[in-house]
Enzyme design. Structure first.
Site, PDB file in Angstrom:
ATOM      1  N   ASP A   1      46.800  19.575  50.840  1.00 29.30           N
ATOM      2  CA  ASP A   1      46.264  19.534  52.210  1.00 29.30           C
ATOM      3  C   ASP A   1      45.949  18.115  52.662  1.00 29.30           C
ATOM      4  OD1 ASP A   1      46.463  22.256  52.240  1.00 29.30           O
ATOM      5  OD2 ASP A   1      44.366  22.644  52.733  1.00 29.30           O
TER       6      ASP A   1
ATOM      7  N   SER B   1      44.336  30.562  40.595  1.00 34.54           N
ATOM      8  CA  SER B   1      42.894  30.414  40.788  1.00 34.54           C
ATOM      9  C   SER B   1      42.483  28.950  40.904  1.00 34.54           C
ATOM     10  CB  SER B   1      42.156  31.129  39.649  1.00 34.54           C
ATOM     11  OG  SER B   1      40.780  31.223  39.890  1.00 34.54           O
TER      12      SER B   1
ATOM     13  N   LYS C   1      46.061  33.600  43.743  1.00 32.34           N
ATOM     14  CA  LYS C   1      44.736  34.193  43.520  1.00 32.34           C
ATOM     15  C   LYS C   1      43.700  33.367  44.268  1.00 32.34           C
ATOM     16  CE  LYS C   1      41.280  35.418  40.014  1.00 32.34           C
ATOM     17  NZ  LYS C   1      40.194  34.588  40.533  1.00 32.34           N
TER      18      LYS C   1
END
Length: 528
Positions: free
Chosen positions: A310, A299, A324
């Site tokens: 990224d 999460s 998740k």
């Protein structure tokens, strides 16, 4: 004469007025579009069934419990993370996110049907009242005898927790003597940052166990402490961090990323796209950064890991995260219970949704992490699943969505911790119970160590500790003579760090275990 005629016609007049009123009312209902006007609302089939069970079933049953299970069964048809929280659990659940609760400030464990004090929070209510490690609780509030009873941990918590400032009277056993102790309850903080220390002259280490309301504040305090000690590089440990509040992960990401970079965005069928971007200059935008993750990182942990991966800001070390990528919103219900309903999905800056599939049902979803052990994924990095669409980072690295964050550098699972008898040590709580009793028996020796470095340098677990553990485990029907040499070496290596946790909580644990931890050693080699 007039009065007699009036008496004759009066009932007829009343009847005509009543009929006209009914007709007007019916027309009003038709024109208003309101259903069940002048009618009693019907119960739902579920409510009718529950009522019949309550009134006519052969045995007395807890209908509320059946209702709660039925609601969760319904929610599991939607997704694995929408959940119903009964009113009886709501305070406990919210306390976990708030990061504090009202209590007496101890860690306890049941040993042979008796509550033992494992740790006393420094500066907390229990320390001020004089409680010490090793005390045994016999009575609570003078009249409630808890010794010798098979109570659950939640039963004990309910007795010890209460309104801040209220007293709880205890009768404790210490050195074979009964002592009365009155503790005034207070606000107890449950920290999110377990440890923050300099692992070498230029590298800091920090472990975050969840993302609660106070996590960002704790993180900033820890980061400033490390920077005051001339930290240039950071190892941020998110292993076992199951997530929490999205806002806290976003705020922490902002301290590592510059300009107005996108951190994460959320979107759902009934929720418009919402972007979370950097808003301020971060405290650590330039130094080398390594994130440690595993299958227990989920999460909000994946939000932070995904954003830093990224943007090529951090190197991710470890194993594929849980997967998740669903966002829940909590709705309060009339009876004090709550519904945490999935309202959106979150996406990394490159557009990755890392939610793993759940179309095969709730049970299959829950077993997915276990399946990684069966199919060898946690043992060999080249079997790590790369599912979903591929994305390219600004520096040209390829990353994937659709099933967790795949690390840049893989660390296999240590199979020495999976032997049958070793697993029993954890499942039954035998190892932690042994550490506590061993510490109490050798308390005078261990209290000579004032720092973790003293313990690490002078206490080396070996055959004596292994034999003591073997005898202790035999009482729990665990035969450690069947353990392999590799399992034995693994447990012996862990004993000093567990003793350090007993003495200095998690700060001490990480300072000792990190000296031999595979993840941390891999990160240190990378940072060199």
């Amino acid at each position: 004469m007039v009065n007699k005629k009036l008496h004759v016609w009066l009932p007829l007049l009343f009847s005509i007025v009543m009929v006209i009123g009914m007709v007007v009312g019916y027309k009003l209902r038709e024109n208003s579009g309101v259903k069940n006007f002048f009618t009693i609302s019907n119960k739902s089939p579920m409510q009718e069934v529950l009522d019949l069970i309550r009134l006519r079933y052969v045995d007395n049953v807890a209908v509320d419990s059946i209702s709660d299970k039925a609601i969760n069964k319904l929610l599991h048809q939607l997704d694995p993370h929408s959940v119903f929280i009964p009113a009886s659990d709501i305070d406990y659940v919210n306390d976990d996110l708030r990061g504090n609760f009202s209590g007496i400030g101890i860690e306890f464990q049941m040993f042979y049907d008796t509550v033992n004090v494992l740790n006393v929070l420094p500066g907390g209510p229990s320390e001020r009242a004089g409680l010490v490690v090793g005390d045994k609780f016999i009575k609570v509030n003078d009249s409630i005898n808890i010794a010798g009873k098979n109570l659950q941990a939640d039963d004990i918590r309910k007795l010890l927790r209460g309104e801040s400032g209220s007293p709880v009277k205890l009768t404790v056993m210490r050195n074979h003597q009964l002592l009365p102790v009155t503790v005034k309850r207070g606000t107890i903080s449950v920290p999110s940052v377990d440890a923050a220390y300099m692992i070498n002259p230029v590298t800091g280490f920090m472990h975050i166990n969840k993302f609660g309301e106070s996590t960002y504040v704790e993180f900033m305090q820890a980061l400033e402490k490390l920077q005051a000690q001339h930290m240039q590089k950071l190892i941020l440990d998110l292993r076992g961090n199951g997530g929490g509040l999205l806002s806290q992960a976003v705020n922490i990401a902002d301290e590592f990323l510059d300009e107005n970079k996108l951190i994460v965005y959320t979107q759902g069928s009934h929720v418009p796209k919402n972007e979370y971007r950097c808003k301020r200059d971060g405290l650590f935008e330039k130094g080398d950064l390594v994130l440690l993750v595993d299958e227990g990182s989920a999460s909000a942990s994946e939000v932070l890991s995904g954003a830093l991966q990224d943007w090529d800001r951090a190197t991710i070390v470890g194993r594929r995260t849980f997967g998740k990528g669903l966002v829940q919103e909590q709705f309060e219900l009339n009876d004090g219970s709550a519904l945490r309903l999935t309202v959106a999905r979150y996406y990394s800056p490159l557009g990755r949704n890392i939610q793993k599939p759940y179309l095969e049902g709730y049970d299959k979803y829950e077993e997915e992490v276990t399946q990684r052990f069966h199919d060898g994924e946690v043992l060999k990095g080249d079997t790590t699943k790369k599912s979903g669409r591929a994305f390219k980072t600004p520096k040209g690295r390829i990353v994937y969505g659709g099933g967790g964050i795949t690390p840049d550098i893989y660390v296999p699972f240590d199979t020495a911790s999976t032997g049958k008898e070793v697993m029993k040590l954890y499942v039954k709580g035998t190892l932690s119970n042994f550490i506590y009793t061993y510490f109490i028996e050798h308390k005078q020796v261990f209290e000579q160590y004032k720092k973790t470095t003293d313990l690490a340098a002078n206490f080396k677990a070996g055959e004596n500790e292994w034999n003591a553990l073997k005898n202790f485990a035999a009482k729990d029907s665990i035969d450690l003579s069947k353990a392999s040499a590799k399992d034995k070496a693994y447990i012996i290596k862990r004993i000093p760090s567990l003793i350090a946790r007993q003495m200095w909580r998690y700060e001490g644990y990480y300072e000792v275990i990190n000296q031999s931890d595979d993840f941390v050693q891999k990160a240190l080699a990378l940072l060199k």
